[in-house]
Design a protein around this motif. Sequence first.
Motif, PDB file in Angstrom:
ATOM      1  N   ASP A 145       0.894  -1.214   0.162  1.00 43.33           N
ATOM      2  CA  ASP A 145      -0.133  -0.046   0.135  1.00 43.33           C
ATOM      3  C   ASP A 145       0.755   1.105  -0.109  1.00 43.33           C
ATOM      4  N   VAL A 146       2.078   1.238   0.714  1.00 43.32           N
ATOM      5  CA  VAL A 146       2.965   2.560   0.643  1.00 43.32           C
ATOM      6  C   VAL A 146       3.443   2.654  -0.758  1.00 43.32           C
ATOM      7  N   VAL A 147       3.784   1.503  -1.305  1.00 41.10           N
ATOM      8  CA  VAL A 147       4.352   1.629  -2.690  1.00 41.10           C
ATOM      9  C   VAL A 147       3.584   1.996  -3.804  1.00 41.10           C
ATOM     10  N   VAL A 148       2.395   1.666  -3.619  1.00 40.71           N
ATOM     11  CA  VAL A 148       1.116   2.139  -4.352  1.00 40.71           C
ATOM     12  C   VAL A 148       0.974   3.808  -4.292  1.00 40.71           C
ATOM     13  N   LYS A 149       1.101   4.336  -3.049  1.00 42.44           N
ATOM     14  CA  LYS A 149       1.021   5.657  -2.908  1.00 42.44           C
ATOM     15  C   LYS A 149       2.087   6.229  -3.665  1.00 42.44           C
ATOM     16  N   LEU A 150       3.587   5.843  -3.615  1.00 38.08           N
ATOM     17  CA  LEU A 150       4.638   6.300  -4.163  1.00 38.08           C
ATOM     18  C   LEU A 150       4.429   6.305  -5.682  1.00 38.08           C
ATOM     19  N   LEU A 151       3.980   5.142  -6.088  1.00 38.17           N
ATOM     20  CA  LEU A 151       3.732   5.246  -7.533  1.00 38.17           C
ATOM     21  C   LEU A 151       2.587   6.315  -8.001  1.00 38.17           C
ATOM     22  N   GLU A 152       1.399   6.280  -7.269  1.00 31.81           N
ATOM     23  CA  GLU A 152       0.761   7.410  -7.689  1.00 31.81           C
ATOM     24  C   GLU A 152       1.133   8.867  -7.455  1.00 31.81           C
ATOM     25  N   ALA A 153       2.065   9.111  -6.570  1.00 29.48           N
ATOM     26  CA  ALA A 153       2.659  10.377  -6.454  1.00 29.48           C
ATOM     27  C   ALA A 153       3.773  10.638  -7.895  1.00 29.48           C
ATOM     28  N   ALA A 154       4.356   9.510  -8.051  1.00 26.17           N
ATOM     29  CA  ALA A 154       5.063   9.577  -9.390  1.00 26.17           C
ATOM     30  C   ALA A 154       4.165   9.792 -10.626  1.00 26.17           C
ATOM     31  N   LYS A 155       3.043   9.025 -10.586  1.00 25.01           N
ATOM     32  CA  LYS A 155       2.226   9.340 -11.718  1.00 25.01           C
ATOM     33  C   LYS A 155       1.768  11.032 -11.792  1.00 25.01           C
ATOM     34  N   SER A 156       1.519  11.596 -10.626  1.00 22.02           N
ATOM     35  CA  SER A 156       1.012  12.948 -10.780  1.00 22.02           C
ATOM     36  C   SER A 156       2.175  13.685 -11.291  1.00 22.02           C
ATOM     37  N   GLN A 157       3.350  13.527 -11.291  1.00 23.87           N
ATOM     38  CA  GLN A 157       4.623  13.990 -11.495  1.00 23.87           C
ATOM     39  C   GLN A 157       4.966  13.912 -12.834  1.00 23.87           C
ATOM     40  N   GLY A 158       4.212  12.858 -13.345  1.00 26.35           N
ATOM     41  CA  GLY A 158       4.669  12.400 -14.946  1.00 26.35           C
ATOM     42  C   GLY A 158       5.839  11.703 -14.958  1.00 26.35           C
ATOM     43  N   LYS A 159       6.106  11.003 -13.726  1.00 27.95           N
ATOM     44  CA  LYS A 159       7.363  10.293 -13.691  1.00 27.95           C
ATOM     45  C   LYS A 159       6.890   8.680 -13.427  1.00 27.95           C
ATOM     46  N   TYR A 160       5.954   8.037 -13.846  1.00 24.41           N
ATOM     47  CA  TYR A 160       5.364   6.774 -13.466  1.00 24.41           C
ATOM     48  C   TYR A 160       6.539   5.648 -13.852  1.00 24.41           C
ATOM     49  N   GLN A 161       6.638   5.534 -15.006  1.00 26.11           N
ATOM     50  CA  GLN A 161       7.341   4.486 -15.610  1.00 26.11           C
ATOM     51  C   GLN A 161       8.731   4.427 -15.069  1.00 26.11           C
ATOM     52  N   ALA A 162       9.291   5.739 -14.822  1.00 23.27           N
ATOM     53  CA  ALA A 162      10.787   5.478 -14.513  1.00 23.27           C
ATOM     54  C   ALA A 162      10.652   5.212 -12.870  1.00 23.27           C
ATOM     55  N   VAL A 163       9.928   5.560 -12.182  1.00 23.64           N
ATOM     56  CA  VAL A 163       9.845   5.162 -10.751  1.00 23.64           C
ATOM     57  C   VAL A 163       9.263   3.577 -10.401  1.00 23.64           C
ATOM     58  N   LEU A 164       8.388   3.207 -11.350  1.00 23.37           N
ATOM     59  CA  LEU A 164       8.073   1.914 -11.439  1.00 23.37           C
ATOM     60  C   LEU A 164       9.220   1.012 -11.904  1.00 23.37           C
ATOM     61  N   GLU A 165       9.951   1.210 -12.871  1.00 23.77           N
ATOM     62  CA  GLU A 165      11.204   0.493 -13.248  1.00 23.77           C
ATOM     63  C   GLU A 165      12.257   0.450 -11.770  1.00 23.77           C
ATOM     64  N   ALA A 166      12.349   1.789 -11.413  1.00 17.91           N
ATOM     65  CA  ALA A 166      13.246   1.737 -10.355  1.00 17.91           C
ATOM     66  C   ALA A 166      12.890   1.054  -9.153  1.00 17.91           C
ATOM     67  N   LEU A 167      11.526   0.890  -8.904  1.00 18.02           N
ATOM     68  CA  LEU A 167      11.078  -0.012  -7.757  1.00 18.02           C
ATOM     69  C   LEU A 167      11.111  -1.432  -8.024  1.00 18.02           C
ATOM     70  N   LEU A 168      10.793  -2.051  -9.246  1.00 17.15           N
ATOM     71  CA  LEU A 168      10.957  -3.285  -9.339  1.00 17.15           C
ATOM     72  C   LEU A 168      12.327  -3.791  -9.501  1.00 17.15           C
ATOM     73  N   ALA A 169      13.417  -2.892  -9.999  1.00  9.32           N
ATOM     74  CA  ALA A 169      14.917  -3.414  -9.848  1.00  9.32           C
ATOM     75  C   ALA A 169      15.308  -3.315  -8.411  1.00  9.32           C
ATOM     76  N   ALA A 170      14.925  -2.557  -7.689  1.00  6.06           N
ATOM     77  CA  ALA A 170      15.040  -2.590  -6.087  1.00  6.06           C
ATOM     78  C   ALA A 170      14.520  -3.587  -5.215  1.00  6.06           C
ATOM     79  N   GLN A 171      13.230  -3.968  -5.885  1.00  2.48           N
ATOM     80  CA  GLN A 171      12.236  -4.876  -5.081  1.00  2.48           C
ATOM     81  C   GLN A 171      13.168  -5.935  -4.027  1.00  2.48           C
ATOM     82  N   PRO A 172      14.146  -6.548  -4.325  1.00  2.00           N
ATOM     83  CA  PRO A 172      14.515  -7.622  -3.424  1.00  2.00           C
ATOM     84  C   PRO A 172      15.291  -6.887  -2.222  1.00  2.00           C
ATOM     85  N   ALA A 173      15.449  -5.717  -2.226  1.00  2.00           N
ATOM     86  CA  ALA A 173      16.042  -4.948  -1.152  1.00  2.00           C
ATOM     87  C   ALA A 173      14.952  -4.540  -0.200  1.00  2.00           C
ATOM     88  N   TRP A 174      13.798  -4.194  -0.695  1.00  2.00           N
ATOM     89  CA  TRP A 174      12.822  -3.862   0.420  1.00  2.00           C
ATOM     90  C   TRP A 174      11.941  -4.800   0.366  1.00  2.00           C
TER      91      TRP A 174
END
Length: 133
Positions: free
Chosen positions: A104-133
């Motif tokens: 739920d926290v990550v979804v909020k982060l993605l929605e914030a990125a979407k409102s800033q027009g950076k959704y895909q970049a943040v999505l890919e960064a989150l997925l790349a770092a997923q094993p760490a979190w």
Amino acid sequence: MKKPTIVIASALVVALVFGGGAYYYKAQQAQEISKLAGAGESVFVRAASPALGSESAKVQIVEFFDPACETCRAFYPLVKNLMAQHPDKIKLVIRYAAFHQGSDVVVKLLEAAKSQGKYQAVLEALLAAQPAW
């Protein structure tokens, strides 16, 4: 002699009422489906759902996505590759299904990125770092 006649007549009335109700229900469902099809809307797509790809694409993929899900992470490169192979022909619509802990926290982060027009970049960064979190 009257009792069997009453039972048979009652059974026929019940069967006719049930058959009429089933016919009416089926007609209503068909009308609802044709209404949705005529409106050009998908049952699964919401106006607020993040979408990647061409708006005029004839193929829409609706992915129920959990950003903390390892399987979703594994499938993202396949979907991205498919979209790269067929540019302007596929639209990916993402629907959140936050089942994992902390999603739920990550979804909020993605929605914030979407409102800033950076959704895909943040999505890919989150997925790349997923094993760490």
